[in-house]
Enzyme design. Structure first.
Site, short mmCIF file in Angstrom:
data_model
loop_
_atom_site.label_atom_id
_atom_site.label_comp_id
_atom_site.label_asym_id
_atom_site.label_seq_id
_atom_site.Cartn_x
_atom_site.Cartn_y
_atom_site.Cartn_z
N GLU A 49 -10.19 -1.39 7.13
CA GLU A 49 -9.20 -1.80 8.09
C GLU A 49 -9.59 -2.28 9.46
O GLU A 49 -9.04 -2.07 10.65
CB GLU A 49 -8.03 -0.94 8.11
CG GLU A 49 -7.38 -0.77 6.88
CD GLU A 49 -6.03 0.06 6.87
OE1 GLU A 49 -4.94 -0.13 6.21
OE2 GLU A 49 -6.06 1.35 7.58
N SER A 74 -2.02 7.97 13.28
CA SER A 74 -1.56 8.44 14.70
C SER A 74 -3.01 8.66 15.55
O SER A 74 -3.89 9.04 15.22
CB SER A 74 -0.66 9.69 14.75
OG SER A 74 -1.55 10.72 14.60
N SER A 133 4.54 -1.20 3.73
CA SER A 133 4.95 -2.67 4.65
C SER A 133 4.97 -3.67 3.52
O SER A 133 4.41 -3.75 2.55
CB SER A 133 3.59 -3.05 5.62
OG SER A 133 3.23 -2.11 6.60
N GLU A 158 -3.38 11.05 17.39
CA GLU A 158 -4.04 12.48 17.34
C GLU A 158 -4.78 12.44 16.07
O GLU A 158 -5.91 13.18 16.30
CB GLU A 158 -2.71 13.55 17.36
CG GLU A 158 -1.84 13.62 18.50
CD GLU A 158 -0.85 12.34 18.59
OE1 GLU A 158 -0.16 12.14 19.65
OE2 GLU A 158 -0.80 11.33 17.80
N GLN A 190 0.76 -1.26 -0.10
CA GLN A 190 -0.07 0.11 0.10
C GLN A 190 1.07 1.27 0.05
O GLN A 190 1.65 1.45 1.04
CB GLN A 190 -0.88 -0.04 1.19
CG GLN A 190 -1.80 1.30 1.31
CD GLN A 190 -2.61 0.96 2.66
OE1 GLN A 190 -2.96 0.09 3.09
NE2 GLN A 190 -3.07 2.38 3.17
N GLY A 191 0.94 1.86 -1.01
CA GLY A 191 1.43 3.33 -0.99
C GLY A 191 0.91 4.65 -0.77
O GLY A 191 0.19 5.17 -1.55
N TYR A 192 0.71 4.83 0.45
CA TYR A 192 -0.09 5.81 0.83
C TYR A 192 0.75 7.03 1.40
O TYR A 192 1.29 8.01 1.15
CB TYR A 192 -1.06 5.65 2.04
CG TYR A 192 -2.32 5.25 1.46
CD1 TYR A 192 -2.73 4.73 0.05
CD2 TYR A 192 -3.55 5.02 2.26
CE1 TYR A 192 -3.62 4.24 -0.50
CE2 TYR A 192 -4.89 4.42 1.74
CZ TYR A 192 -4.87 4.05 0.39
OH TYR A 192 -6.09 3.51 -0.19
N SER A 193 1.60 6.61 2.67
CA SER A 193 2.05 7.79 3.24
C SER A 193 3.54 8.04 2.81
O SER A 193 4.26 7.27 1.89
CB SER A 193 2.95 6.80 4.63
OG SER A 193 1.74 6.64 5.55
#
Length: 385
Positions: free
Chosen positions: A239, A364, A155, A366, A119-122
Site C-alpha cells: 500500500e 491509526s 471500502s 498510534e 478487503q475484509g480485514y478490520s
C-alpha cells in the site's frame, strides 16, 4: 535509486495523455464500472505486475513507466478507481503467494476490469490491531470453508464482486497464529449482508459486512492454511510506492485550490496563515522525495508506516487550513437548507470532514508509531495483558 525518465517513459506519457484526453473528453463522468472495463480493454490495468510469472492479458512496463501512468492519470483528474484493491493489492499478492490455478482464474478478470474486489480485514473489535480478529472459517467437509463473523470499514463492499479476507481457521488460536487468507464471492444472498456506513461527510463508501456461513472454496485459500498473517502483511506492504506518488499529485491540486482561495479571501496576508501555507507546500515536497527514496525497495518494515504518518497528518491539516482561509463562510453549505437538500457540502467541506479519518483508517497513527518503534528502532514491545 537513480530515478529519471527516459525516452521510452516520455513516449508512454504522450500515449497516456492522449488516451486520457480523448476518452475523458467524450465522457467526462463515465460510469465507474464501465470505466474499469475501458481501462482494461486498452491495457492500462496491471502495468506493475511482475511478468516473471507470466502475463494475464495485461501489459507491463518499468517502474518509471508506472509512475508516468499514475502521474498522468492524476493530472487528468480521471475517475477514482474502483479496481484499486484488485489491481494494486490482490494481484501482486497472488503473484507472490498464489498458485497457478488462482492466478489463471482471477488475474485475467482483474486485468479486463471485469471483477472488482474489497478487503475484509478490520472488525468491530479488531481495527488497527488486526491480530485480534475473531471471524472464523471452518471446513465443511465438501471442499469449502464456511465463514462466520463481521467485517467493518470495508471500502466499496457494496460494489465488489469478491472479497479477500482474513479469518481464523484454527479453533482456539490467538493473535497472528491460525489465520488464513481466503477469496470469497460477495454474491451470496442470506450468507453475506452489506450495510453501508453513512459518514459525517455525507458519503457512504465504507460498509459493514456480515458473514453467516459464507462459502469460500478450498482452492481459493491463498498461501496455505494458517499462513494468512504472512500473506496479509505482505499485502499491506504494497500500500505504498507508485500509487503514493499519484496520490500526491491529487494533494498538490487540492493545495493549489486552497492557495487560490487564500489569495481571494485575503487570508494569505495574515502571517500565521501564510506560514501554514508554505509549510504545507514544503511538507508535500518532502513526501514526494520520501516516496521516490523508497520506490522499488523491499524489506523495509518501517517505510509503509512512515509514508502513512506523513500523508495522513498532512492531508488532515490541509482540510483544516481550507476551512481557516474561508473564514466564516466555511460554516455555510453551497445551497440553502431545504427538505430535499438537508445536508449538502461543497468539495472542500467534504474533504475537511472526510480527512478526520485519514489518521485512523489503514492503521491509526498510534499503530504506525508502534510498528516503527518495535520493528525499526528495536524498542521493547508494549506489554500485553
Amino acid at each position: 535509486m537513480d530515478f529519471a525518465f527516459g525516452p521510452q517513459d516520455e513516449a508512454l506519457r504522450e500515449e497516456a495523455r492522449d488516451w486520457l484526453t480523448r476518452h475523458l473528453a467524450s465522457d467526462p463522468a463515465p460510469d465507474r464500472r464501465a470505466w474499469e472495463r475501458r481501462l482494461g480493454a486498452d491495457g492500462w490495468i496491471g502495468l506493475g505486475w511482475d511478468p516473471a510469472h507470466g502475463t494475464y492479458g495485461n501489459r507491463t512496463t518499468t517502474l518509471t513507466g508506472q509512475v508516468v501512468w499514475a502521474e498522468e492519470y492524476a493530472r487528468a483528474q480521471a475517475p477514482a478507481r474502483l479496481g484499486h484493491m484488485g489491481e494494486q493489492l490482490l494481484a501482486p499478492t497472488l503473484l507472490a503467494h498464489g498458485d497457478a490455478a488462482q492466478r489463471t482464474r482471477f488475474l485475467p478478470a482483474i486485468a479486463r476490469g471485469e471483477e472488482l474486489w474489497c478487503q475484509g480485514y478490520s472488525e468491530p473489535g479488531a481495527g488497527s490491531d488486526l491480530a485480534s480478529l475473531r471471524t472464523m472459517a471452518v471446513p465443511d467437509g465438501r471442499g469449502a470453508y464456511r465463514i462466520t463473523g463481521q467485517k467493518i470499514w470495508t471500502s466499496h463492499a457494496h460494489e465488489a464482486d469478491w472479497c479477500f479476507l482474513l479469518a481464523r481457521t484454527t479453533k482456539g488460536s490467538h493473535r497472528h497464529h491460525g489465520l488464513s487468507f481466503l477469496l470469497v464471492p460477495m454474491d451470496q444472498p442470506g450468507r453475506i449482508e452489506v450495510r453501508p456506513i453513512r459518514q459525517m461527510s455525507g458519503t457512504a463508501d465504507f460498509n459493514e459486512v456480515f458473514l453467516d456461513g459464507a462459502e469460500a472454496r478450498a482452492e481459493h485459500l491463498v498461501g496455505g492454511e494458517g499462513n494468512g498473517w504472512q500473506v496479509a502483511m505482505d499485502l499491506l506492504g504494497r500500500e505504498r510506492g507508485v500509487s503514493t506518488l499519484a496520490q500526491q499529485i491529487g494533494f498538490a491540486a487540492e493545495l493549489s485550490r486552497v492557495l487560490r482561495l487564500a489569495l481571494e479571501t485575503g487570508a494569505a496576508e495574515e502571517p500565521v496563515t501564510r506560514d501554514r501555507l508554505v509549510r504545507q507546500w514544503a511538507e508535500l515536497r518532502t513526501m514526494r522525495w520520501n516516496a521516490l527514496r523508497t520506490l522499488g525497495t523491499a524489506g523495509d518494515p518501517g517505510a509503509p508506516s512512515v509514508a502513512k504518518l506523513l500523508w495522513g497528518g498532512w492531508h488532515q491539516r490541509l482540510g483544516e487550513l481550507a476551512m481557516q482561509v474561508r473564514g466564516p463562510g466555511a460554516a455555510l453549505g453551497p445551497y440553502d437548507w431545504s427538505a430535499d437538500l438537508p445536508y449538502e457540502l461543497d468539495s472542500l467541506q467534504g474533504r475537511f470532514l472526510f480527512s478526520r479519518a485519514d489518521t485512523i483508517y489503514g492503521g491509526s497513527d498510534e499503530i504506525q508509531r508502534t510498528i516503527i518503534a518495535e520493528r525499526v528502532l528495536g524498542l521493547p514491545k508494549e506489554p500485553r495483558p
